[in-house]
Design an enzyme around this catalytic site. Sequence first.
Site, PDB file in Angstrom:
ATOM      1  N   ASP A  84      -1.150  -2.505   7.739  1.00 19.35           N
ATOM      2  CA  ASP A  84      -0.886  -3.546   6.736  1.00 19.35           C
ATOM      3  C   ASP A  84       0.502  -3.324   6.128  1.00 19.35           C
ATOM      4  O   ASP A  84       0.816  -2.211   5.692  1.00 19.35           O
ATOM      5  CB  ASP A  84      -1.984  -3.431   5.658  1.00 19.35           C
ATOM      6  N   ASP A 105       6.290  -5.958   8.315  1.00 13.93           N
ATOM      7  CA  ASP A 105       6.678  -6.754   7.158  1.00 13.93           C
ATOM      8  C   ASP A 105       8.190  -6.689   6.984  1.00 13.93           C
ATOM      9  O   ASP A 105       8.722  -5.784   6.353  1.00 13.93           O
ATOM     10  CB  ASP A 105       5.956  -6.223   5.908  1.00 13.93           C
ATOM     11  N   HIS A 177      -0.763 -10.136  -4.384  1.00 11.04           N
ATOM     12  CA  HIS A 177      -1.700  -9.012  -4.281  1.00 11.04           C
ATOM     13  C   HIS A 177      -2.261  -8.679  -5.668  1.00 11.04           C
ATOM     14  O   HIS A 177      -1.575  -8.840  -6.670  1.00 11.04           O
ATOM     15  CB  HIS A 177      -0.989  -7.772  -3.744  1.00 11.04           C
ATOM     16  N   GLY A 178      -3.462  -8.186  -5.684  1.00 11.20           N
ATOM     17  CA  GLY A 178      -4.067  -7.765  -6.951  1.00 11.20           C
ATOM     18  C   GLY A 178      -4.692  -8.951  -7.676  1.00 11.20           C
ATOM     19  O   GLY A 178      -4.882 -10.020  -7.098  1.00 11.20           O
ATOM     20  N   HIS A 207      -2.615 -13.362   2.585  1.00 11.99           N
ATOM     21  CA  HIS A 207      -2.709 -12.090   1.868  1.00 11.99           C
ATOM     22  C   HIS A 207      -3.218 -12.360   0.452  1.00 11.99           C
ATOM     23  O   HIS A 207      -3.263 -13.505   0.011  1.00 11.99           O
ATOM     24  CB  HIS A 207      -1.330 -11.420   1.809  1.00 11.99           C
ATOM     25  N   GLY A 209      -6.220 -11.895  -0.901  1.00 15.03           N
ATOM     26  CA  GLY A 209      -7.497 -12.626  -0.888  1.00 15.03           C
ATOM     27  C   GLY A 209      -8.337 -12.442  -2.142  1.00 15.03           C
ATOM     28  O   GLY A 209      -9.212 -13.261  -2.433  1.00 15.03           O
ATOM     29  N   ASN A 229      -6.768 -11.361   3.908  1.00 14.12           N
ATOM     30  CA  ASN A 229      -6.724  -9.946   3.532  1.00 14.12           C
ATOM     31  C   ASN A 229      -7.359  -9.723   2.158  1.00 14.12           C
ATOM     32  O   ASN A 229      -6.988 -10.392   1.183  1.00 14.12           O
ATOM     33  CB  ASN A 229      -5.273  -9.480   3.446  1.00 14.12           C
ATOM     34  N   ASN A 231      -8.343  -6.530  -0.494  1.00  9.25           N
ATOM     35  CA  ASN A 231      -8.233  -5.111  -0.822  1.00  9.25           C
ATOM     36  C   ASN A 231      -8.766  -4.845  -2.232  1.00  9.25           C
ATOM     37  O   ASN A 231      -9.779  -4.187  -2.430  1.00  9.25           O
ATOM     38  CB  ASN A 231      -6.758  -4.678  -0.701  1.00  9.25           C
ATOM     39  N   THR A 232      -8.086  -5.420  -3.226  1.00  8.52           N
ATOM     40  CA  THR A 232      -8.402  -5.104  -4.629  1.00  8.52           C
ATOM     41  C   THR A 232      -9.876  -5.360  -4.975  1.00  8.52           C
ATOM     42  O   THR A 232     -10.484  -4.584  -5.720  1.00  8.52           O
ATOM     43  CB  THR A 232      -7.488  -5.932  -5.556  1.00  8.52           C
TER      44      THR A 232
HETATM   45  P1  13P Z   1      -5.650  -8.107  -2.575  1.00 14.02           P
HETATM   46  O1  13P Z   1      -5.539  -6.680  -2.981  1.00 14.02           O
HETATM   47  O2  13P Z   1      -5.122  -9.037  -3.610  1.00 14.02           O
HETATM   48  O3  13P Z   1      -7.018  -8.464  -2.123  1.00 14.02           O
HETATM   49  O4  13P Z   1      -4.665  -8.295  -1.323  1.00 14.02           O
HETATM   50  C1  13P Z   1      -4.898  -7.593  -0.140  1.00 14.02           C
HETATM   51  C2  13P Z   1      -3.814  -7.788   0.849  1.00 14.02           C
HETATM   52  O5  13P Z   1      -3.172  -8.822   0.912  1.00 14.02           O
HETATM   53  C3  13P Z   1      -3.532  -6.696   1.787  1.00 14.02           C
HETATM   54  O6  13P Z   1      -2.405  -6.927   2.541  1.00 14.02           O
END
Ligand code: 13P
Length: 287
Positions: A84, A105, A177-178, A207, A209, A229, A231-232
């Site tokens: 990533d 990236d 992100h976040g 990204h 998500g 994507n 993550n958070t």
């Molecule tokens: P989030 O942490 O906002 O879900 O984004 C994840 C992401 O885009 C990883 O590349």
Amino acid sequence: MLVNSTQMLMDAVKGKYAVGHFNINNLEWTKAVLLTAQENKSPVILGVSEGAGKYMGGYRAIVGMVKGMIEDLGIDIPVSIHLDHGSYEGAKKAMEAGFTSVMFDGSKYAIDENIEKTKEIIAIAKNMGISVEAEVGAIGGEEDGVHGAGEIADPQECNMIANLGVQMLAAGIGNIHGKYPANWKGLSFDVLEKIKNLTGDMPLVLHGGTGIPVDMIERAISLGVAKINVNTECQLAFAEATRKYFEAGKDLEGKGYDPRKVLAPGFEAIKKTVKDKMEIFGSINKA
Ligand code: 13P
């Protein structure tokens, strides 16, 4: 079944759903995502940032862990291990270590340099059967030290990068992100539509998500987004469940200090988050 991301994303574009990319941080994370994907017959992408790669001991350690789990847990849905927000050097290292998919990236470079470097990564990846994600227009927010200002990508530049031979394209459309700030304006669907019209069947990547309202996710998928994507949101769910365990004093009851007990609520919370996302993305029973 360890594969690259190419076929699962082409299938997603055709079927008008999106495959979830879930960032992993450790063994529990990896196992939770793999088991949830298997139980729900969903293809899945395991996302690894460079920071998480270092944290887990290195790219080879991750490839070994994922391959071992796929075998030992009998995971037969398509799984890819995807770098990533890779740097140029990071992408090369991940490919050598056995990642099946990488994001380069180059959004911080001027478009000409982004194109040159993306081309070099594609040439290496192609020989090794590895899928490549490129990015145009930095994604806002901060992730593992990679900062972006929340740009809106230029659709013509997206088309130029898409034509280089990448298998998926991340384009900034106001996503970050976040957590999203209260005054967030939402996704720029007019830009997404222009990108889609120029890039045809190219799987587009969304990204950031975490926290995007369901109706926006559905609209983005209808406009060609095939990889989302997250993550958070898994981190928040894990942290909350773990905090409750300690707040309830469970670590002080019996053998509640056993790490397998300590980490169990967080593990279940990740599984629930991943399943919820797979439902929204429409990837359940698509493996
Ligand atoms: P989030 O942490 O906002 O879900 O984004 C994840 C992401 O885009 C990883 O590349």
